[in-house]
Design a protein around this motif. Structure first.
Motif, PDB file in Angstrom:
ATOM      1  N   GLY A 181       0.873  -1.171   0.000  1.00  0.00           N
ATOM      2  CA  GLY A 181       0.000   0.000   0.000  1.00  0.00           C
ATOM      3  C   GLY A 181       0.909   1.219   0.000  1.00  0.00           C
ATOM      4  N   SER A 182       0.805   2.059  -1.013  1.00  0.00           N
ATOM      5  CA  SER A 182       1.717   3.197  -1.117  1.00  0.00           C
ATOM      6  C   SER A 182       0.980   4.392  -1.693  1.00  0.00           C
ATOM      7  CB  SER A 182       2.912   2.842  -2.015  1.00  0.00           C
ATOM      8  OG  SER A 182       3.825   3.926  -2.107  1.00  0.00           O
ATOM      9  N   GLU A 183       1.287   5.577  -1.164  1.00  0.00           N
ATOM     10  CA  GLU A 183       0.613   6.788  -1.635  1.00  0.00           C
ATOM     11  C   GLU A 183       1.566   7.987  -1.677  1.00  0.00           C
ATOM     12  OE1 GLU A 183      -2.249   6.456  -2.803  1.00  0.00           O
ATOM     13  OE2 GLU A 183      -3.427   5.034  -1.606  1.00  0.00           O
ATOM     14  N   LEU A 184       1.443   8.756  -2.755  1.00  0.00           N
ATOM     15  CA  LEU A 184       2.114  10.043  -2.870  1.00  0.00           C
ATOM     16  C   LEU A 184       1.015  11.081  -3.085  1.00  0.00           C
ATOM     17  CD1 LEU A 184       5.281  10.806  -5.033  1.00  0.00           C
ATOM     18  CD2 LEU A 184       3.633  12.512  -4.284  1.00  0.00           C
ATOM     19  N   HIS A 185       0.560  11.669  -1.997  1.00  0.00           N
ATOM     20  CA  HIS A 185      -0.546  12.626  -2.052  1.00  0.00           C
ATOM     21  C   HIS A 185      -0.082  14.063  -2.300  1.00  0.00           C
ATOM     22  CE1 HIS A 185      -2.646   9.596   0.695  1.00  0.00           C
ATOM     23  NE2 HIS A 185      -3.410   9.658  -0.370  1.00  0.00           N
ATOM     24  N   SER A 186       1.069  14.404  -1.723  1.00  0.00           N
ATOM     25  CA  SER A 186       1.428  15.816  -1.544  1.00  0.00           C
ATOM     26  C   SER A 186       1.494  16.612  -2.838  1.00  0.00           C
ATOM     27  CB  SER A 186       2.757  15.925  -0.796  1.00  0.00           C
ATOM     28  OG  SER A 186       3.795  15.248  -1.493  1.00  0.00           O
ATOM     29  N   THR A 187       1.885  15.979  -3.933  1.00  0.00           N
ATOM     30  CA  THR A 187       2.013  16.734  -5.182  1.00  0.00           C
ATOM     31  C   THR A 187       0.668  17.003  -5.858  1.00  0.00           C
ATOM     32  OG1 THR A 187       2.396  14.671  -6.401  1.00  0.00           O
ATOM     33  CG2 THR A 187       4.349  15.874  -5.618  1.00  0.00           C
ATOM     34  N   GLY A 188      -0.397  16.398  -5.355  1.00  0.00           N
ATOM     35  CA  GLY A 188      -1.707  16.581  -5.973  1.00  0.00           C
ATOM     36  C   GLY A 188      -2.711  17.297  -5.098  1.00  0.00           C
ATOM     37  N   LEU A 189      -2.242  17.957  -4.038  1.00  0.00           N
ATOM     38  CA  LEU A 189      -3.142  18.643  -3.112  1.00  0.00           C
ATOM     39  C   LEU A 189      -3.177  20.139  -3.379  1.00  0.00           C
ATOM     40  CD1 LEU A 189      -2.049  16.823   0.176  1.00  0.00           C
ATOM     41  CD2 LEU A 189      -4.133  16.388  -1.158  1.00  0.00           C
ATOM     42  N   ASP A 190      -4.289  20.740  -3.052  1.00  0.00           N
ATOM     43  CA  ASP A 190      -4.443  22.185  -3.157  1.00  0.00           C
ATOM     44  C   ASP A 190      -3.890  22.797  -1.868  1.00  0.00           C
ATOM     45  OD1 ASP A 190      -5.169  24.806  -3.450  1.00  0.00           O
ATOM     46  OD2 ASP A 190      -7.325  24.450  -3.629  1.00  0.00           O
ATOM     47  N   SER A 209      -6.270  19.195   2.437  1.00  0.00           N
ATOM     48  CA  SER A 209      -4.820  19.139   2.270  1.00  0.00           C
ATOM     49  C   SER A 209      -4.055  18.939   3.571  1.00  0.00           C
ATOM     50  CB  SER A 209      -4.329  20.413   1.579  1.00  0.00           C
ATOM     51  OG  SER A 209      -4.899  20.515   0.284  1.00  0.00           O
ATOM     52  N   VAL A 210      -4.600  19.386   4.694  1.00  0.00           N
ATOM     53  CA  VAL A 210      -3.882  19.231   5.965  1.00  0.00           C
ATOM     54  C   VAL A 210      -3.897  17.783   6.455  1.00  0.00           C
ATOM     55  CG1 VAL A 210      -4.409  21.596   6.643  1.00  0.00           C
ATOM     56  CG2 VAL A 210      -5.910  19.738   7.415  1.00  0.00           C
ATOM     57  N   ILE A 211      -4.743  16.965   5.861  1.00  0.00           N
ATOM     58  CA  ILE A 211      -4.962  15.606   6.358  1.00  0.00           C
ATOM     59  C   ILE A 211      -3.945  14.602   5.823  1.00  0.00           C
ATOM     60  CG2 ILE A 211      -6.584  13.660   6.381  1.00  0.00           C
ATOM     61  CD1 ILE A 211      -8.846  15.723   6.224  1.00  0.00           C
ATOM     62  N   PHE A 212      -3.530  14.762   4.569  1.00  0.00           N
ATOM     63  CA  PHE A 212      -2.849  13.659   3.888  1.00  0.00           C
ATOM     64  C   PHE A 212      -1.327  13.734   3.918  1.00  0.00           C
ATOM     65  CE2 PHE A 212      -7.096  13.750   2.106  1.00  0.00           C
ATOM     66  CZ  PHE A 212      -7.443  12.410   2.195  1.00  0.00           C
ATOM     67  N   SER A 214     -11.904  20.671  -9.892  1.00  0.00           N
ATOM     68  CA  SER A 214     -12.256  19.281 -10.195  1.00  0.00           C
ATOM     69  C   SER A 214     -11.065  18.343 -10.123  1.00  0.00           C
ATOM     70  CB  SER A 214     -12.895  19.180 -11.575  1.00  0.00           C
ATOM     71  OG  SER A 214     -11.974  19.550 -12.596  1.00  0.00           O
ATOM     72  N   TYR A 215      -9.854  18.866 -10.275  1.00  0.00           N
ATOM     73  CA  TYR A 215      -8.680  17.987 -10.231  1.00  0.00           C
ATOM     74  C   TYR A 215      -8.007  17.985  -8.862  1.00  0.00           C
ATOM     75  CZ  TYR A 215      -6.720  22.510 -11.734  1.00  0.00           C
ATOM     76  OH  TYR A 215      -6.416  23.845 -11.865  1.00  0.00           O
ATOM     77  N   TYR A 216      -8.710  18.515  -7.852  1.00  0.00           N
ATOM     78  CA  TYR A 216      -8.283  18.389  -6.462  1.00  0.00           C
ATOM     79  C   TYR A 216      -9.289  17.501  -5.730  1.00  0.00           C
ATOM     80  CZ  TYR A 216      -5.021  22.299  -7.052  1.00  0.00           C
ATOM     81  OH  TYR A 216      -3.993  23.111  -7.451  1.00  0.00           O
ATOM     82  N   PRO A 217      -8.825  16.745  -4.728  1.00  0.00           N
ATOM     83  CA  PRO A 217      -9.758  15.882  -3.990  1.00  0.00           C
ATOM     84  C   PRO A 217     -10.810  16.694  -3.231  1.00  0.00           C
ATOM     85  CG  PRO A 217      -7.606  15.920  -2.937  1.00  0.00           C
ATOM     86  CD  PRO A 217      -7.447  16.609  -4.242  1.00  0.00           C
ATOM     87  N   TYR A 218     -12.036  16.161  -3.233  1.00  0.00           N
ATOM     88  CA  TYR A 218     -13.151  16.781  -2.504  1.00  0.00           C
ATOM     89  C   TYR A 218     -13.627  15.810  -1.429  1.00  0.00           C
ATOM     90  CZ  TYR A 218     -17.955  17.891  -1.278  1.00  0.00           C
ATOM     91  OH  TYR A 218     -19.114  18.140  -0.571  1.00  0.00           O
ATOM     92  N   MET A 219     -13.975  16.344  -0.272  1.00  0.00           N
ATOM     93  CA  MET A 219     -14.519  15.505   0.799  1.00  0.00           C
ATOM     94  C   MET A 219     -15.614  16.245   1.542  1.00  0.00           C
ATOM     95  SD  MET A 219     -12.618  13.599   4.012  1.00  0.00           S
ATOM     96  CE  MET A 219     -11.934  15.119   4.691  1.00  0.00           C
ATOM     97  N   ASN A 220     -16.755  15.597   1.646  1.00  0.00           N
ATOM     98  CA  ASN A 220     -17.844  16.090   2.488  1.00  0.00           C
ATOM     99  C   ASN A 220     -17.571  15.560   3.895  1.00  0.00           C
ATOM    100  OD1 ASN A 220     -20.217  16.608   3.854  1.00  0.00           O
ATOM    101  ND2 ASN A 220     -21.555  15.979   2.187  1.00  0.00           N
TER     102      ASN A 220
END
Length: 337
Positions: A142-151, A160-163, A222-228
């Motif tokens: 399980g691997s993730e690179l979130h930081s380059t795709g956050l607003d 963005s503060v979460i990931f 639209s190209y940034y993650p959205y969360m309710n």
């Protein structure tokens, strides 16, 4: 029928530590605001140019897991790679791991796109492959690179503060003792809420890269993650509880039989809610979101590895893994260590 057991664990996180105070220099936020809502104090982000990618981080974690499993890399029969942030749109990182580890060509590679539940889904698939006798040693990453795709502006701070970035890996191995290992896994989904936690573009059926470039709209989110956030939280605490109890009941176990619960590290408040509901003591729940943030598919294997390294998981313990995330998808695994 065979049984499967986790024979090796490993994890890798980038060296670059990003504190809440550090984020406050990029957006209108502060340490108190972030900790109150998420429990996060810091997270790891890759540094551009340092060579870390979703695949390379996964490979680093995998090498540790393989060594700890006491096997040679050529003993790996199959690769399952869980991520929402692949290096390429296609191919997925599974084949890149096969290449980078220089594994034999007979090794298959499968990519799992179940976001926060990705590792549980991958573990479940691997467990079934081993139980049917198809494979003997399966590498799960399980691997993730979130930081380059956050607003990383005030507009995107709620997400963005979460990931954070990082990777965890496990080797699942055939075992003759059916009383130990993976006792059961339980998987669920509810697609009607898919857009409540999603990254819509770029997507072949929605807005593709060419559309985004053509529109050149700086207000396009639209190209940034959205969360309710509130809706996700409400569903998460309910589904976590249900799927944990489902796993326990399947194995004629009760909450009192849990020696270690490792929940997906989505939000410390969710973990605390579940702990209080099940009346579990602090030594029976492992959280590390404070240090790494939400690393999505990597969060459970990173936390599982840390808990094991610290001696919090011992032979004979009943270990429960549980996750909930985008999709919505959720799942649990009951393990006799």
């Amino acid at each position: 029928m065979y049984n499967s057991k986790i024979s090796g664990l490993g994890y890798y996180v980038p060296e670059n530590v990003v504190t809440n105070d550090g984020l406050s220099k990029l957006m209108d936020t502060n340490d108190e605001w972030i900790q109150e809502r998420t429990g996060i104090k810091e997270r790891r982000h890759v540094v551009k140019g340092d060579g870390d990618t979703t695949t390379t981080m996964g490979v680093k974690a995998a090498k540790i897991a393989i060594e700890r499993a006491g096997i040679d890399k050529d003993d790996i029969d199959f690769i399952i790679f869980a991520t929402l942030s692949p290096d390429y749109y296609f191919p997925g990182p599974g084949v890149l791991v096969q290449r980078d580890l220089e594994l034999k060509r007979t090794v298959g590679a499968l990519d799992v796109r179940n976001q926060c539940s990705g590792f549980i889904y991958a573990l479940s698939v691997a467990d079934q492959f081993i139980k049917t006798g198809m494979y003997k040693n399966i590498l799960i990453i399980g691997s993730e690179l979130h930081s380059t795709g956050l607003d990383m502006t005030t507009r995107g701070r709620a997400v963005s503060v979460i990931f954070g970035d990082g990777a965890g890996a496990a080797v699942l191995t055939r075992a003759e003792d059916n009383s130990k290992g993976i006792l059961s896994t339980h998987l669920h989904s509810e697609g009607q809420h898919a857009e409540e936690l999603a990254l819509i573009a770029p997507g072949m059926g929605s807005r593709w890269v060419t559309d985004i470039i053509k529109d050149n709209n700086p207000d396009d989110e639209s190209y940034y993650p959205y969360m309710n956030g509130q809706f996700v939280f409400k569903n998460a605490v309910q589904r976590f509880s249900e799927v944990i109890m489902e796993g326990l009941k399947t194995n004629n176990l009760g909450v009192e039989d849990i020696d270690m619960l490792i929940p997906h590290q989505a939000n410390l408040r969710i973990s605390q809610f579940i702990q209080q509901k099940f009346k579990l003591t602090d030594d029976k729940v492992y959280n590390n979101i404070m240090s790494y943030g939400n690393t999505t598919a990597a969060s459970i294997p990173i936390a599982l590895t840390e808990a094991w390294e610290k001696g919090k998981i011992k032979e004979g313990d009943t270990v429960v893994l549980a996750a909930f995330g985008s999709g919505f998808t959720w799942g649990s695994a009951i393990i006799k260590w």
